[in-house]
Enzyme design. Structure first.
Site, PDB file in Angstrom:
ATOM      1  N   LYS A 254       0.844  -1.207   0.000  1.00  0.00           N
ATOM      2  CA  LYS A 254       0.000   0.000   0.000  1.00  0.00           C
ATOM      3  C   LYS A 254       0.874   1.251   0.000  1.00  0.00           C
ATOM      4  O   LYS A 254       1.691   1.443   0.886  1.00  0.00           O
ATOM      5  CB  LYS A 254      -0.901  -0.011   1.238  1.00  0.00           C
ATOM      6  CG  LYS A 254      -1.695   1.294   1.484  1.00  0.00           C
ATOM      7  CD  LYS A 254      -2.601   1.190   2.716  1.00  0.00           C
ATOM      8  CE  LYS A 254      -3.273   2.515   3.054  1.00  0.00           C
ATOM      9  NZ  LYS A 254      -4.123   2.457   4.259  1.00  0.00           N
ATOM     10  N   ASP A 259      -3.048  10.142   3.857  1.00  0.00           N
ATOM     11  CA  ASP A 259      -4.431   9.667   4.020  1.00  0.00           C
ATOM     12  C   ASP A 259      -5.219  10.640   4.904  1.00  0.00           C
ATOM     13  O   ASP A 259      -5.111  10.611   6.118  1.00  0.00           O
ATOM     14  CB  ASP A 259      -4.398   8.267   4.665  1.00  0.00           C
ATOM     15  CG  ASP A 259      -5.793   7.671   4.835  1.00  0.00           C
ATOM     16  OD1 ASP A 259      -6.761   8.252   4.295  1.00  0.00           O
ATOM     17  OD2 ASP A 259      -5.907   6.609   5.492  1.00  0.00           O
ATOM     18  N   LYS A 266     -10.767  12.167   8.468  1.00  0.00           N
ATOM     19  CA  LYS A 266     -10.258  11.806   9.803  1.00  0.00           C
ATOM     20  C   LYS A 266     -10.322  13.014  10.726  1.00  0.00           C
ATOM     21  O   LYS A 266     -10.323  14.152  10.263  1.00  0.00           O
ATOM     22  CB  LYS A 266      -8.781  11.374   9.685  1.00  0.00           C
ATOM     23  CG  LYS A 266      -8.564  10.034   9.022  1.00  0.00           C
ATOM     24  CD  LYS A 266      -7.066   9.719   8.950  1.00  0.00           C
ATOM     25  CE  LYS A 266      -6.808   8.395   8.283  1.00  0.00           C
ATOM     26  NZ  LYS A 266      -7.305   7.224   9.012  1.00  0.00           N
ATOM     27  N   ASP A 277       1.411   6.490   5.539  1.00  0.00           N
ATOM     28  CA  ASP A 277       0.494   5.429   5.118  1.00  0.00           C
ATOM     29  C   ASP A 277       1.012   4.664   3.888  1.00  0.00           C
ATOM     30  O   ASP A 277       0.244   4.190   3.061  1.00  0.00           O
ATOM     31  CB  ASP A 277      -0.888   6.056   4.852  1.00  0.00           C
ATOM     32  CG  ASP A 277      -2.021   5.065   5.063  1.00  0.00           C
ATOM     33  OD1 ASP A 277      -1.765   3.991   5.631  1.00  0.00           O
ATOM     34  OD2 ASP A 277      -3.146   5.362   4.623  1.00  0.00           O
ATOM     35  N   ASP A 336     -12.393   6.358   4.029  1.00  0.00           N
ATOM     36  CA  ASP A 336     -11.150   6.200   4.790  1.00  0.00           C
ATOM     37  C   ASP A 336     -10.642   4.753   4.747  1.00  0.00           C
ATOM     38  O   ASP A 336      -9.509   4.488   5.143  1.00  0.00           O
ATOM     39  CB  ASP A 336     -11.375   6.657   6.242  1.00  0.00           C
ATOM     40  CG  ASP A 336     -10.076   6.899   6.991  1.00  0.00           C
ATOM     41  OD1 ASP A 336      -9.022   6.934   6.324  1.00  0.00           O
ATOM     42  OD2 ASP A 336     -10.124   7.057   8.224  1.00  0.00           O
ATOM     43  N   GLU A 338      -9.488   3.202   2.343  1.00  0.00           N
ATOM     44  CA  GLU A 338      -8.994   3.320   0.962  1.00  0.00           C
ATOM     45  C   GLU A 338      -7.888   2.320   0.634  1.00  0.00           C
ATOM     46  O   GLU A 338      -7.664   1.998  -0.522  1.00  0.00           O
ATOM     47  CB  GLU A 338      -8.503   4.754   0.702  1.00  0.00           C
ATOM     48  CG  GLU A 338      -7.057   5.059   1.140  1.00  0.00           C
ATOM     49  CD  GLU A 338      -6.796   4.924   2.641  1.00  0.00           C
ATOM     50  OE1 GLU A 338      -7.768   4.923   3.416  1.00  0.00           O
ATOM     51  OE2 GLU A 338      -5.620   4.793   3.023  1.00  0.00           O
ATOM     52  N   ARG A 340      -7.534  -0.923   1.260  1.00  0.00           N
ATOM     53  CA  ARG A 340      -8.011  -2.181   0.664  1.00  0.00           C
ATOM     54  C   ARG A 340      -8.482  -1.959  -0.774  1.00  0.00           C
ATOM     55  O   ARG A 340      -8.400  -2.847  -1.623  1.00  0.00           O
ATOM     56  CB  ARG A 340      -9.116  -2.795   1.542  1.00  0.00           C
ATOM     57  CG  ARG A 340     -10.371  -1.995   1.627  1.00  0.00           C
ATOM     58  CD  ARG A 340     -11.227  -2.344   2.828  1.00  0.00           C
ATOM     59  NE  ARG A 340     -10.687  -1.780   4.066  1.00  0.00           N
ATOM     60  CZ  ARG A 340     -11.236  -1.960   5.262  1.00  0.00           C
ATOM     61  NH1 ARG A 340     -12.333  -2.661   5.399  1.00  0.00           N
ATOM     62  NH2 ARG A 340     -10.680  -1.415   6.327  1.00  0.00           N
TER      63      ARG A 340
HETATM   64  N1  BES Z   1      -4.321   4.280   7.055  1.00  0.00           N
HETATM   65  C1  BES Z   1      -5.402   3.905   7.877  1.00  0.00           C
HETATM   66  C2  BES Z   1      -5.052   2.865   8.929  1.00  0.00           C
HETATM   67  C3  BES Z   1      -4.055   3.287   9.995  1.00  0.00           C
HETATM   68  C4  BES Z   1      -4.526   3.744  11.214  1.00  0.00           C
HETATM   69  C5  BES Z   1      -2.714   3.183   9.779  1.00  0.00           C
HETATM   70  C6  BES Z   1      -3.618   4.106  12.186  1.00  0.00           C
HETATM   71  C7  BES Z   1      -1.808   3.542  10.769  1.00  0.00           C
HETATM   72  C8  BES Z   1      -2.258   4.005  11.970  1.00  0.00           C
HETATM   73  C9  BES Z   1      -6.537   3.333   7.022  1.00  0.00           C
HETATM   74  O1  BES Z   1      -6.631   3.807   5.735  1.00  0.00           O
HETATM   75  C10 BES Z   1      -7.816   3.684   7.718  1.00  0.00           C
HETATM   76  O2  BES Z   1      -8.099   4.833   7.809  1.00  0.00           O
HETATM   77  N2  BES Z   1      -8.512   2.669   8.189  1.00  0.00           N
HETATM   78  C11 BES Z   1      -9.750   2.854   8.873  1.00  0.00           C
HETATM   79  C12 BES Z   1     -10.746   1.917   8.253  1.00  0.00           C
HETATM   80  C13 BES Z   1     -12.156   2.117   8.698  1.00  0.00           C
HETATM   81  C14 BES Z   1     -12.706   3.420   8.197  1.00  0.00           C
HETATM   82  C15 BES Z   1     -12.985   0.981   8.155  1.00  0.00           C
HETATM   83  C16 BES Z   1      -9.517   2.512  10.339  1.00  0.00           C
HETATM   84  O3  BES Z   1      -8.806   1.545  10.611  1.00  0.00           O
HETATM   85  O4  BES Z   1     -10.033   3.225  11.186  1.00  0.00           O
HETATM   86 ZN    ZN Z   2      -4.853   4.517   4.888  1.00  0.00          ZN
HETATM   87 ZN    ZN Z   3      -7.810   5.554   5.543  1.00  0.00          ZN
END
Ligand code: BES
Ligand code: ZN
Ligand code: ZN
Length: 491
Positions: A254, A259, A266, A277, A336, A338, A340
């Site tokens: 990724k 992000d 966020k 990210d 968010d 994104e 996957r």
């Molecule tokens: N990049 C984030 C995940 C992340 C969180 C990486 C903290 C490093 C530290 C990812 O894109 C994300 O935002 N995931 C969300 C998914 C949710 C909206 C289903 C998450 O994990 O909150």
């Molecule tokens: Zn992300």
């Molecule tokens: Zn995200």
């Protein structure tokens, strides 16, 4: 700073001697003391070789001897961390020339020592205008000698080459990860890979936005829609020369260079950390470079879908339905989630165009994996038991820990969509890292040897380098170890 090996005892200069806690430690101290002009019992009284223990002594002409404690049964990560912290903390005080006495330990230890020392030179101050001069030891005049037993010289030499190769790549990845989004974008990753491919003789193809549109990588394009910087798909392929029918491994990482969350934006508290990210991309691109540098007899393909996830009038909106490269449709519930979505195209592209024997993806994918495992292990997701066992062996060897979580089909229910083939978020704050893994499994087209590593808690961490979380380079040592195991394994 140069690093050389010797089997000759040093006669002058400062010396560092690491010690492991063993039954013979007291005897070792008793025989070392007179060599330093001390009464026989003082060292065993004052130094027990515990982890993080340091004892500094001066000889009559100011020559310094430092005893470094490693604790009992240190593993590669313990050697690395001990030396990194010591050299980072001491770098401004170190002389230009230094010897480390490793005659009491295996030659293989040199890899962790070298990774640690090179790591200790790292500096987060890239953008400060008033920088102190580079420390003498880490400047061009610096010279480090590793004193090893004659019987260990071959192992030590191999470990030195590997340590140097990995450290040099890893330090570059730290800079890319730590760079803020106004200093990096998907093209920066593409340019780095093209330059690396030229230097180490492997092939690199960059699909630009027009090409992504032509080849219909609709999932990657949909995430990039709200950003001013165009997306890319980076394809790095290292094929060893003169090796008949080498094993073929596909790695997908990724590469989100920032992000914001997109329209599902966020909160601001930790949003600045989202410049990191792209930890999966760093692991994948770094591994391909190291494999090429070490000329490993294995065919490695690295694919990195790279984009920013930003907000704008053109951004993808919750509820939108998009079509991925594979032709499957995705309902976007949360913009968010994104990672996957872009990996769906990365995996799809890998499976359709390269058919690797093993397929591993790495991503800073979910906050949920951090809720489950904290900052001490990455989540490992695969239905393949032998692949899981091999990856866990590499994790144990390198100290880049993995912990397996289930990918049972019941979790797929959570991401079935009423209107499309799949949705990108279950809508429930439950088992989020597992439903994300199930989403990826679907786009791996049920590849029989697929594994997903959720490295959200491991790619960016607290360290001695600074007050804020910063890049770790997680994954390169793990994957290189795994590739080497695959090379010697019987098919
Ligand atoms: N990049 C984030 C995940 C992340 C969180 C990486 C903290 C490093 C530290 C990812 O894109 C994300 O935002 N995931 C969300 C998914 C949710 C909206 C289903 C998450 O994990 O909150
Ligand atoms: Zn992300
Ligand atoms: Zn995200």
């Amino acid at each position: 700073m140069t690093i050389t090996l010797t089997t000759q005892s040093p006669t002058t200069g400062d010396l560092i001697i690491p010690f492991v806690q063993t039954d013979t430690l007291a005897d070792q101290m008793t025989s070392l003391a007179p060599q330093l002009g001390l009464p026989p019992d003082v060292l065993q009284r004052d130094f027990t070789a515990g982890a993080k223990e340091i004892l500094v002594m001066y000889g009559p002409n100011g020559q310094k001897t430092t005893l470094l404690g490693l604790g009992a049964h240190p593993k590669q990560m313990d050697w690395l961390r001990t030396f990194r912290k010591f050299f980072f903390d001491q770098k401004s005080k170190l002389p230009a020339q230094l010897t480390i006495d490793l005659t009491a330990v295996d030659g293989a230890v040199v890899e962790g020592v070298v990774l640690g020392i090179r790591g200790g030179s790292y500096n987060l101050n890239l953008y400060q205008t008033d920088k102190a001069d580079a420390p003498l030891f880490f400047s061009e005049t610096g010279a480090l000698t590793l004193y090893v037993k004659a019987s260990e010289i071959d192992d030590a030499q191999n470990a030195l080459v590997r340590g140097e190769a990995i450290a040099q790549t890893q330090l570059q990845m730290l800079d890319l990860m730590n760079a803020p989004a106004n200093y990096k974008n998907p093209q920066t990753l593409a340019d780095w890979t093209v330059a690396s491919g030229h230097q180490y003789n492997y092939s690199v193809t960059i699909l630009d936005k027009a090409e992504l549109e032509r080849q219909k990588l609709g999932a990657l394009l949909s995430v990039s829609q709200g950003s001013d910087v165009p997306p890319v798909l980076i394809i790095a392929e290292y094929k060893p020369e003169g090796v008949e029918n080498p094993r073929k491994v596909g790695l997908v990482g990724k590469g989100v260079t920032f992000d914001t969350g997109g329209v599902s934006i966020k909160t601001s508290t930790n949003m600045h950390l989202m410049k990191s990210d792209m930890g999966g991309a760093a692991a994948v691109l770094g591994t391909v470079e190291v494999a090429a540098k070490l000329k490993l007899p294995i065919h490695v393909i690295g694919i990195v879908p790279s984009t920013e996830n930003s907000t704008d009038g053109r951004s993808t909106k919750p509820g939108d339905v998009i079509t991925a490269y594979s032709g499957k449709t995705i309902e976007i519930i949360d913009t968010d989630a994104e990672g996957r979505v872009i990996l769906a195209d990365g995996l799809g592209y890998m499976v359709r165009n390269f058919q690797p024997e093993v397929l591993i993806d790495l991503a800073t994918l979910t906050g949920s994996v951090i809720a489950a495992l904290g900052y001490h292990a990455a989540g490992l997701f695969t239905p393949n038991d032998s692949l899981a066992a091999q990856l866990i062996e590499s994790a144990n060897q390198t100290g880049e820990q993995l912990w397996r979580l289930p990918v049972w089909d019941v979790y797929l229910e959570d991401i079935k969509s009423d209107v499309a083939d799949l949705k990108n978020y279950s809508g429930k704050p439950l088992a989020g890292s597992i439903s994300a893994a199930k989403f990826l499994e679907f786009f791996s087209e049920k590849h029989p040897a697929w594994a997903h590593l959720d490295i959200a808690g491991m790619a960016f961490a607290d360290s001695e380098f600074g007050s804020q979380k910063n890049a770790t380079g997680f994954g390169i040592r793990l994957l290189i170890d795994y590739l080497q195991r695959l090379i010697v394994e019987k098919r």
